[in-house]
Scaffold this active site. Sequence first.
Site, mmCIF file in Angstrom:
data_model
loop_
_atom_site.group_PDB
_atom_site.id
_atom_site.type_symbol
_atom_site.label_atom_id
_atom_site.label_comp_id
_atom_site.label_asym_id
_atom_site.label_seq_id
_atom_site.Cartn_x
_atom_site.Cartn_y
_atom_site.Cartn_z
ATOM 1 N N ALA A 141 -8.367 -3.759 7.832
ATOM 2 C CA ALA A 141 -7.371 -4.761 8.518
ATOM 3 C C ALA A 141 -7.485 -6.221 7.513
ATOM 4 O O ALA A 141 -8.094 -7.037 8.230
ATOM 5 C CB ALA A 141 -7.115 -4.639 9.847
ATOM 6 N N THR A 143 -3.901 -7.145 6.007
ATOM 7 C CA THR A 143 -2.406 -7.488 5.935
ATOM 8 C C THR A 143 -2.025 -8.050 7.279
ATOM 9 O O THR A 143 -2.187 -7.482 8.352
ATOM 10 C CB THR A 143 -1.595 -6.446 5.541
ATOM 11 N N GLU A 144 -1.423 -8.752 7.301
ATOM 12 C CA GLU A 144 -0.842 -9.639 8.645
ATOM 13 C C GLU A 144 0.897 -9.695 8.594
ATOM 14 O O GLU A 144 1.310 -9.555 7.358
ATOM 15 C CB GLU A 144 -1.341 -10.895 8.931
ATOM 16 N N PRO A 145 1.412 -9.687 9.776
ATOM 17 C CA PRO A 145 3.039 -9.691 9.517
ATOM 18 C C PRO A 145 3.346 -10.902 8.566
ATOM 19 O O PRO A 145 4.406 -10.798 7.894
ATOM 20 C CB PRO A 145 3.427 -10.155 11.028
ATOM 21 N N ILE A 174 -1.721 -1.171 9.037
ATOM 22 C CA ILE A 174 -2.921 -0.700 8.789
ATOM 23 C C ILE A 174 -3.188 0.755 8.880
ATOM 24 O O ILE A 174 -3.005 1.427 9.944
ATOM 25 C CB ILE A 174 -4.018 -1.389 9.785
ATOM 26 N N GLU A 265 -11.291 0.902 -4.979
ATOM 27 C CA GLU A 265 -9.920 0.991 -4.195
ATOM 28 C C GLU A 265 -8.933 1.123 -5.138
ATOM 29 O O GLU A 265 -7.954 2.050 -4.906
ATOM 30 C CB GLU A 265 -9.742 -0.365 -3.233
ATOM 31 N N ARG A 291 14.972 28.603 -11.399
ATOM 32 C CA ARG A 291 16.280 28.418 -10.978
ATOM 33 C C ARG A 291 17.444 28.626 -12.155
ATOM 34 O O ARG A 291 17.055 28.143 -13.397
ATOM 35 C CB ARG A 291 16.600 26.867 -10.373
ATOM 36 N N GLY A 387 -2.675 -3.718 -3.258
ATOM 37 C CA GLY A 387 -2.413 -4.919 -4.294
ATOM 38 C C GLY A 387 -1.065 -4.488 -4.888
ATOM 39 O O GLY A 387 -0.931 -3.467 -5.595
HETATM 40 C C1 LIG Z 1 1.887 2.597 4.084
HETATM 41 C C2 LIG Z 1 1.113 1.332 3.904
HETATM 42 C C3 LIG Z 1 -0.298 1.428 4.206
HETATM 43 C C4 LIG Z 1 -0.932 0.069 3.965
HETATM 44 N N1 LIG Z 1 -2.414 0.192 4.455
HETATM 45 C C5 LIG Z 1 -2.991 -1.076 4.591
HETATM 46 C C6 LIG Z 1 -4.343 -1.045 5.160
HETATM 47 O O1 LIG Z 1 -5.128 0.003 5.272
HETATM 48 N N2 LIG Z 1 -4.887 -2.432 5.205
HETATM 49 C C7 LIG Z 1 -4.282 -3.452 4.833
HETATM 50 O O2 LIG Z 1 -4.741 -4.576 5.005
HETATM 51 N N3 LIG Z 1 -2.860 -3.576 4.383
HETATM 52 C C8 LIG Z 1 -2.378 -2.251 4.166
HETATM 53 N N4 LIG Z 1 -1.319 -2.326 3.671
HETATM 54 C C9 LIG Z 1 -0.406 -3.404 3.331
HETATM 55 C C10 LIG Z 1 -0.383 -3.578 1.881
HETATM 56 O O3 LIG Z 1 -1.375 -3.738 1.312
HETATM 57 C C11 LIG Z 1 0.625 -4.713 1.546
HETATM 58 O O4 LIG Z 1 1.997 -4.273 1.969
HETATM 59 C C12 LIG Z 1 0.837 -5.345 0.220
HETATM 60 O O5 LIG Z 1 -0.327 -5.788 0.076
HETATM 61 C C13 LIG Z 1 1.929 -6.013 -0.151
HETATM 62 O O6 LIG Z 1 2.023 -7.344 0.820
HETATM 63 P P1 LIG Z 1 3.204 -7.537 1.704
HETATM 64 O O7 LIG Z 1 3.920 -6.290 2.132
HETATM 65 O O8 LIG Z 1 3.016 -8.481 2.587
HETATM 66 O O9 LIG Z 1 4.370 -8.028 0.469
HETATM 67 P P2 LIG Z 1 4.396 -9.538 -0.087
HETATM 68 O O10 LIG Z 1 2.948 -10.302 -0.166
HETATM 69 O O11 LIG Z 1 5.321 -10.279 1.012
HETATM 70 O O12 LIG Z 1 5.104 -9.249 -1.418
HETATM 71 C C14 LIG Z 1 6.402 -8.596 -1.533
HETATM 72 C C15 LIG Z 1 6.807 -8.489 -3.006
HETATM 73 O O13 LIG Z 1 6.830 -9.750 -3.557
HETATM 74 C C16 LIG Z 1 6.096 -9.611 -4.920
HETATM 75 N N5 LIG Z 1 5.077 -10.538 -4.909
HETATM 76 C C17 LIG Z 1 4.222 -10.878 -4.247
HETATM 77 N N6 LIG Z 1 3.378 -11.934 -4.723
HETATM 78 C C18 LIG Z 1 3.730 -12.026 -6.011
HETATM 79 C C19 LIG Z 1 3.045 -12.737 -7.112
HETATM 80 N N7 LIG Z 1 2.067 -13.473 -7.092
HETATM 81 N N8 LIG Z 1 3.770 -12.410 -8.365
HETATM 82 C C20 LIG Z 1 4.976 -11.677 -8.460
HETATM 83 N N9 LIG Z 1 5.346 -10.991 -7.456
HETATM 84 C C21 LIG Z 1 4.743 -11.133 -6.336
HETATM 85 C C22 LIG Z 1 5.703 -8.028 -5.055
HETATM 86 O O14 LIG Z 1 6.821 -7.384 -5.742
HETATM 87 C C23 LIG Z 1 5.624 -7.708 -3.741
HETATM 88 O O15 LIG Z 1 5.592 -6.303 -3.665
HETATM 89 C C24 LIG Z 1 -0.384 -1.071 3.647
HETATM 90 C C25 LIG Z 1 0.923 -1.155 3.385
HETATM 91 C C26 LIG Z 1 1.956 0.204 3.485
HETATM 92 C C27 LIG Z 1 3.405 0.068 3.465
#
Ligand SMILES: Cc1cc2nc3c(=O)[nH]c(=O)nc-3n(C[C@H](O)[C@H](O)[C@H](O)COP(=O)(O)OP(=O)(O)OC[C@H]3O[C@@H](n4cnc5c(N)ncnc54)[C@H](O)[C@@H]3O)c2cc1C
Length: 400
Positions: A141, A143-145, A174, A265, A291, A387
């Site tokens: 875990a 990622t946070e909101p 998560i 990973e 098809r 990532g």
């Molecule tokens: C199905 C699913 C499973 C997951 N499983 C896990 C897990 O097991 N554990 C965990 O901790 N997390 C997990 N995650 C979270 C996931 O790793 C994050 O969603 C991801 O890292 C992106 O973070 P965010 O959603 O907060 O997007 P944000 O950080 O808000 O970024 C949004 C978008 O902005 C752009 N962006 C962000 N930063 C930059 C930058 N520096 N330069 C250019 N563009 C950028 C990218 O396009 C990015 O997609 C999961 C997510 C999903 C949807």
Amino acid sequence: MLIAVRRWASADVEMVMSGSSWVTDDVEALRELAAAFFVKEALPREEEFAAQGFPSPDLWRAAGKVGLLCASIPEEYGGGGGTFAHEVAITEAQMRSGAGAMAITVHAGIVAHYLNAYATEEQKRRWLPRMADGSLIGAIAMTEPGTGSDLQSITTKAVRDGDEYVISGAKTFITNGHNAGLVIIAAKTDPGQGARGVSLLVAEVGDPGRETPGFQRGRVLKKVGQHSTDTAELFFDGLRVPAENLLGGVEGQGFIQLMVQLPQERLLVAAIGMAMLEAAVEHTVAYTKEREAFGRPLFKLQNTRFELAECATIARVARVFFDDCVAKHLAGELDAATASMAKYWITDRQTEVVDRCVQLHGGYGYMLEYPIARLFADGRIQRIYGGANEIMKELIARSL
Ligand SMILES: Cc1cc2nc3c(=O)[nH]c(=O)nc-3n(C[C@H](O)[C@H](O)[C@H](O)COP(=O)(O)OP(=O)(O)OC[C@H]3O[C@@H](n4cnc5c(N)ncnc54)[C@H](O)[C@@H]3O)c2cc1C
């Protein structure tokens, strides 16, 4: 769903990885065992798992029984004693079967490896055998909101109190969150610091319905795809963990530990992409040969032929690059930038090819009973989690 099961199984999908240099006889044997397990035991239950939003724990135990969990963890800790190649074989077999409910990559390929690398001897003996037999499901875990990509800005805190840490905060998205009994939590042990204030702590959170005080599971999240996979919110409100559950034993090591583990990973996400990419091409070749339109198979139309020729070429090029990355990782030589290249490039190609293959299926490509539609919906997240691909490009650029 029975139709879907038939379609996944009937596409005569060849395992291209069988020709990969890292596939030894025992890796191939494990792949065959995994493929049979996923098709026979897991795929028929996809609809049941999709309806509840997570796989049932008994499937995890069944997977553990046949040796599909912790294949690359040493035998002394209950694992299979194999290598990363064994994890890739299981991942590819699972993704090709269409039975993606259990996030084995996270449980075995990621969480178990953090424990194997940084937990104490006693902890490894306590946790890993149960992870290998499927009775303890692992999650990580970070990622946070409010924070995903910018991990150093997390706000979950772990405050030392005598022989314990007290954890407070919220996590979201998560994987394995609903079923997890063990969670590695990224938390700030020094909120005044950025990356250097982040630590990883292990929490034994209890089975669903019998949670450890201070720990609460939130919603099982409804996703665009991966409906059978467990993705949940987690809340910590004064959750106490023993001080020795700080991975590595020293505060502020979280980022360094992540940097060491992340290439594996990222390669696992690339492995999922690789399997989906090849499966998309093979399902589409099979479909367009069956098809008919305008009195002949779709495959006879020049556009279909050229599209599939290009997609098959992309798949072949990706496979060569992927195999090279796996071989390098097995030799301990995969650098972080190359792992980022594999994650970004293969998942970009995966979603591009899957989209083109949906087009070649016509309306049936949009129907979830067809594998290509599942590959479309399930695969889109690949460019975001593990990532985001934009972050991968940043990491690659830093190495140039
Ligand atoms: C199905 C699913 C499973 C997951 N499983 C896990 C897990 O097991 N554990 C965990 O901790 N997390 C997990 N995650 C979270 C996931 O790793 C994050 O969603 C991801 O890292 C992106 O973070 P965010 O959603 O907060 O997007 P944000 O950080 O808000 O970024 C949004 C978008 O902005 C752009 N962006 C962000 N930063 C930059 C930058 N520096 N330069 C250019 N563009 C950028 C990218 O396009 C990015 O997609 C999961 C997510 C999903 C949807």
